[in-house]
Scaffold this active site. Structure first.
Site, PDB file in Angstrom:
ATOM      1  CB  CYS A 101      78.271  35.311  87.775  1.00 20.66           C
ATOM      2  SG  CYS A 101      78.083  33.583  88.499  1.00 20.66           S
ATOM      3  CG  ASP A 129      75.415  34.394  96.041  1.00 18.97           C
ATOM      4  OD1 ASP A 129      74.601  35.097  96.977  1.00 18.97           O
ATOM      5  OD2 ASP A 129      76.178  33.549  96.340  1.00 18.97           O
ATOM      6  NE  ARG A 164      81.396  50.065  66.257  1.00 16.05           N
ATOM      7  CZ  ARG A 164      81.769  49.994  65.058  1.00 16.05           C
ATOM      8  NH1 ARG A 164      83.017  49.530  64.806  1.00 16.05           N
ATOM      9  NH2 ARG A 164      80.779  50.246  64.077  1.00 16.05           N
TER      10      ARG A 164
END
Length: 266
Positions: free
Chosen positions: A149, A172, A130
């Site tokens: 992102c 990107d 976890r």
């Protein structure tokens, strides 16, 4: 798979797609790269990567801040395009990392410090499955200047080594991913140091891995360059994870090719 090989794969096998910015991309879905942090620090060598910028950004994330003024004080301008007139970005990465809203009837201002919680698990429950930090908070995405992102990361301890896997939803490949690889590798090394462990692997997993149409020429130039060996990094141990300063980091043996400029898709 080395970074440069993944870019070649995207350019040769990718699908032409439209995108939010209107720029256009060449895209592949569900790719992965692995980096052995016990041997090197994965700072890209086929172009110059702005280490100062990524290091200050990471320290800023760890502060839990939503305002870029601290970055500006250190001459780091990577978030300027998204900030409002007061320098604010809304509840972005650092806010979610350090103070995820978790109100209760008894405490409407309650928050969760995911980073501190995970570091505690690494130290005291290293076999836990976890050890996860999420920046993607659906309830607050609309309030963010830019939704995360690099959305979620998980730590893993084995053989006294700390590894990390990042899931990046939007990648990107030219401007963002080299930063993200080095940033999360640095974070993993810092966490390992604080927990008394050695660095293991950094595993980068990408969702929509894309090359913007206006970055293709830059990539063709970059892919014509021969990579140098990765550098290493020396980290002076701070009293806590939140006490590191930029001066505590020293990149050693960073041989690299020149910078290649490219426009940011906002």
């Amino acid at each position: 798979m080395p970074y440069e090989d993944l870019v070649r794969k995207i350019l040769t096998e990718g699908t032409l797609k439209s995108d939010r910015t209107g720029t256009g991309t060449i895209s592949l879905f569900g790719q992965q790269m692995r980096f052995d942090l016990s041997k090197y620090f994965p700072l890209l060598t086929t172009k110059t990567v702005f280490f100062k910028g990524l290091a200050y950004e990471l320290l800023w994330f760890l502060k839990g801040s939503s305002n870029i003024n601290w970055l500006l004080e250190h001459n780091v301008h990577i978030w300027d395009e998204w900030a409002d007139e007061n320098g604010d970005l809304g509840p972005v990465y650092g806010v979610q990392w350090r103070s995820w809203p978790a109100p209760t009837p008894e405490d409407p201002n309650r928050t969760i410090d995911q980073i501190s919680n995970v570091l505690d698990l690494i130290k005291h429950h290293p076999d836990s499955r976890r050890m996860i930090v999420s920046a993607w908070n659906p309830a607050e995405v609309e309030k963010m200047a830019l939704p995360p992102c690099h959305a979620l990361f998980q730590f893993y301890v084995a053989d006294d080594k700390l590894s990390c896997q990042l899931y990046q939803r939007s990648c990107d490949m030219f401007l963002g991913v080299p930063f993200n690889i080095a940033s999360y590798s640095l974070l993993t090394m810092m966490m390992a140091q604080q927990a008394g462990l050695k660095p293991g692997e950094f595993v980068w997993t990408g969702g929509d891995c894309h090359v913007y149409d206006n970055h293709v020429d830059q990539f063709l130039e970059q892919l014509g360059r021969k990579p140098y060996p990765y550098p290493t990094i020396e980290i002076r141990k701070a009293d806590s994870l939140f006490d590191y300063q930029y001066e505590d980091f020293k990149v050693v043996g960073y041989q690299h090719h020149p910078t290649i400029k490219a426009p940011v898709a906002v």
